[in-house]
Design a protein around this motif. Structure first.
Motif, short mmCIF file in Angstrom:
data_model
loop_
_atom_site.label_atom_id
_atom_site.label_comp_id
_atom_site.label_asym_id
_atom_site.label_seq_id
_atom_site.Cartn_x
_atom_site.Cartn_y
_atom_site.Cartn_z
N GLY A 1 17.02 -37.01 -0.01
CA GLY A 1 16.54 -37.85 -1.10
C GLY A 1 17.55 -38.82 -1.67
O GLY A 1 17.18 -39.72 -2.44
N ILE A 2 18.82 -38.70 -1.31
CA ILE A 2 19.84 -39.62 -1.83
C ILE A 2 19.92 -40.81 -0.87
O ILE A 2 20.70 -40.82 0.08
CB ILE A 2 21.20 -38.93 -1.99
CG1 ILE A 2 21.09 -37.73 -2.92
CG2 ILE A 2 22.23 -39.93 -2.54
CD1 ILE A 2 22.39 -36.98 -3.13
N SER B 1 20.49 -32.77 -14.61
CA SER B 1 19.48 -33.20 -15.58
C SER B 1 19.41 -32.22 -16.74
O SER B 1 19.79 -31.05 -16.63
CB SER B 1 18.11 -33.30 -14.91
OG SER B 1 17.64 -32.01 -14.56
N TRP C 1 14.80 -39.20 -13.31
CA TRP C 1 16.19 -38.75 -13.22
C TRP C 1 16.71 -38.95 -11.81
O TRP C 1 17.81 -39.48 -11.61
CB TRP C 1 16.32 -37.29 -13.64
CG TRP C 1 17.72 -36.78 -13.57
CD1 TRP C 1 18.70 -36.94 -14.51
CD2 TRP C 1 18.33 -36.07 -12.48
NE1 TRP C 1 19.87 -36.36 -14.08
CE2 TRP C 1 19.68 -35.82 -12.84
CE3 TRP C 1 17.87 -35.61 -11.26
CZ2 TRP C 1 20.56 -35.13 -12.01
CZ3 TRP C 1 18.74 -34.93 -10.42
CH2 TRP C 1 20.08 -34.70 -10.80
N TYR C 2 15.93 -38.53 -10.81
CA TYR C 2 16.34 -38.74 -9.41
C TYR C 2 16.57 -40.23 -9.13
O TYR C 2 17.56 -40.61 -8.49
CB TYR C 2 15.27 -38.22 -8.46
CG TYR C 2 15.05 -36.72 -8.46
CD1 TYR C 2 16.04 -35.85 -8.02
CD2 TYR C 2 13.85 -36.19 -8.89
CE1 TYR C 2 15.83 -34.48 -8.01
CE2 TYR C 2 13.63 -34.82 -8.87
CZ TYR C 2 14.62 -33.97 -8.43
OH TYR C 2 14.41 -32.61 -8.41
N ASN C 3 15.64 -41.06 -9.60
CA ASN C 3 15.75 -42.50 -9.36
C ASN C 3 17.01 -43.08 -9.99
O ASN C 3 17.70 -43.91 -9.38
CB ASN C 3 14.52 -43.22 -9.90
CG ASN C 3 13.24 -42.84 -9.17
OD1 ASN C 3 13.28 -42.30 -8.06
ND2 ASN C 3 12.10 -43.10 -9.78
N ARG D 1 21.97 -33.22 -4.35
CA ARG D 1 20.76 -33.83 -4.92
C ARG D 1 20.63 -33.51 -6.40
O ARG D 1 20.13 -34.32 -7.18
CB ARG D 1 19.53 -33.32 -4.15
CG ARG D 1 18.21 -33.97 -4.59
CD ARG D 1 18.23 -35.45 -4.34
NE ARG D 1 16.94 -36.08 -4.52
CZ ARG D 1 16.77 -37.26 -5.10
NH1 ARG D 1 17.82 -37.91 -5.57
NH2 ARG D 1 15.58 -37.80 -5.21
N TRP D 2 21.08 -32.32 -6.79
CA TRP D 2 20.97 -31.91 -8.19
C TRP D 2 22.33 -31.89 -8.89
O TRP D 2 22.44 -31.39 -10.01
CB TRP D 2 20.27 -30.55 -8.27
CG TRP D 2 18.82 -30.63 -7.89
CD1 TRP D 2 17.77 -30.91 -8.73
CD2 TRP D 2 18.25 -30.44 -6.58
NE1 TRP D 2 16.59 -30.91 -8.03
CE2 TRP D 2 16.84 -30.63 -6.70
CE3 TRP D 2 18.77 -30.14 -5.34
CZ2 TRP D 2 15.97 -30.52 -5.63
CZ3 TRP D 2 17.91 -30.03 -4.26
CH2 TRP D 2 16.53 -30.22 -4.40
N GLN E 1 11.08 -37.38 -11.98
CA GLN E 1 11.40 -38.34 -10.92
C GLN E 1 12.31 -39.44 -11.41
O GLN E 1 13.15 -39.95 -10.65
CB GLN E 1 10.10 -38.94 -10.35
CG GLN E 1 10.31 -39.82 -9.12
CD GLN E 1 10.97 -39.09 -7.97
OE1 GLN E 1 10.58 -37.97 -7.64
NE2 GLN E 1 11.97 -39.70 -7.35
N THR F 1 12.24 -31.17 -12.83
CA THR F 1 13.16 -32.31 -12.91
C THR F 1 12.38 -33.61 -12.74
O THR F 1 11.72 -33.81 -11.72
CB THR F 1 14.25 -32.21 -11.84
OG1 THR F 1 14.96 -30.98 -11.99
CG2 THR F 1 15.22 -33.38 -11.95
N ASN G 1 20.15 -42.14 -8.05
CA ASN G 1 20.27 -42.95 -6.84
C ASN G 1 20.76 -44.36 -7.15
O ASN G 1 21.56 -44.93 -6.40
CB ASN G 1 18.93 -43.01 -6.12
CG ASN G 1 18.68 -41.79 -5.25
OD1 ASN G 1 19.45 -40.85 -5.26
ND2 ASN G 1 17.58 -41.80 -4.51
#
Length: 324
Positions: A187-188, A24, A273-275, A215-216, A271, A269, A278
């Motif tokens: 989380g993935i 990110s 971006w994480y979404n 994850r990152w 959320q 970071t 995925n």
């Protein structure tokens, strides 16, 4: 290798190999600010940067277990060294460890290096690669020092439910087995929620290993950690944290700027971006499954998380195709 054809690796575990999978902007900015600030150019404590460890302790504390402190966190050169430290800290002469089959090949390498006997427990492809719990009871004995659980799973793409993990940890509790929880793909997931081992049982000692590699999306940053979730002082009595510290005093930990940037990475970071990551990984998984299923003789379980899927070659199918 045929020079006229491009080699397609089927074991690519480096997300940075693909241009749409990048850390990110917050991550990159955090590292740049630390380097520009010039305050993280020196040696760090052997166990790791205190602010990084405090941020990790806050992030990985779960309800129902004592809150982690910075003393419960040990910084490492990526998740591979975290795994090496965890296995080394538990290994004793003549000991054995329960490893998943199929599983990440590094587990076996590390156990062999530390002269720990390997006993494989099976993952059932017909039950979304769940652990064969009854088999555990036939494998463990008084020399078994740990059971390793990888969730989300490499190479099967499984994501274990809270119910299944509860059953697995209950078996570990009955067998008096500490857990090494490889949760580098935390989380993935593409549907099921990720549930850490620490959340489903507060009576089993757990060493959780993780890093920024997956994850990152930054495996080259070589920034990992071990978090010690003790239970009734069992690990402390066995001097496991003391051993982890000694191991850290040998390797002296990951890059100082990376450690210093970690609190901002964990806390800043977004959320979204994480979404989005995925969603990208899920789209890739669905594409792989679709194309594999178009090939006669191959079968595949649809992955629920991580970055892999396990393909089954139907026995004898290709022998028949080539007349063998």
């Amino acid at each position: 290798e045929n020079p006229r054809k491009r080699l397609i690796t089927l074991a690519q575990g480096d997300p940075s190999a693909y241009p749409h999978l990048r850390p990110s902007e917050n991550q990159v900015q955090a590292v740049m600010e630390v380097i520009a600030g010039g305050a993280a150019n020196g040696y760090q404590p052997s166990q790791g940067n205190i602010k990084a460890r405090a941020a990790l302790a806050e992030t990985f504390t779960v309800r129902g277990r004592p809150a982690l402190t910075p003393n419960d966190v040990f910084m490492t050169w990526g998740c591979s060294e975290a795994l090496a430290h965890a296995i080394a800290a538990l290994a004793t002469k003549g000991s054995n460890i329960l490893l998943p089959r199929p599983g990440f090949c590094m587990y076996e390498v590390l156990c062999n290096y530390h002269e720990v006997e390997i006993r494989f427990y099976d993952l059932n492809p017909d039950k979304n690669w769940e652990v064969d719990i009854e088999q555990l009871k036939t494998l463990a004995d008084d020399k078994t020092v740990a059971m390793l659980i990888n969730n989300p799973n490499n190479p099967c793409g499984a994501v274990y439910s809270a119910e299944h993990l509860t059953d697995v940890l209950r078996a570990a509790e009955e067998l008096k087995l500490p857990i090494i929880a490889d949760e580098v793909y935390m989380g993935i997931t593409f549907g099921p929620d990720f549930v850490p081992c620490t959340k489903v049982n507060n009576k089993v000692p757990i060493l959780t290993v993780c890093s920024v590699s997956k994850r990152w999306l930054a495996p080259g940053w070589r920034l990992g950690w071990v978090t010690v979730h003790d239970c009734d002082g069992i690990l402390a009595a066995a001097k496991v944290p003391q051993t982890l510290l000694k191991l850290c005093q040998i390797s002296l930990g990951p890059s100082a700027p990376m450690q210093a940037a970690l609190p901002a990475i964990l806390g800043g970071t977004p959320q979204d971006w994480y979404n989005n990551i995925n969603k990208e990984l899920e789209a890739s998984a669905k594409c792989c499954v679709r194309r594999i299923r178009e090939i006669p003789g191959l079968e595949v379980n649809e992955p629920e998380g991580a970055m892999y899927c396990m393909v089954k070659i139907l026995p004898g199918y290709f022998d028949e195709q080539v007349g063998g």
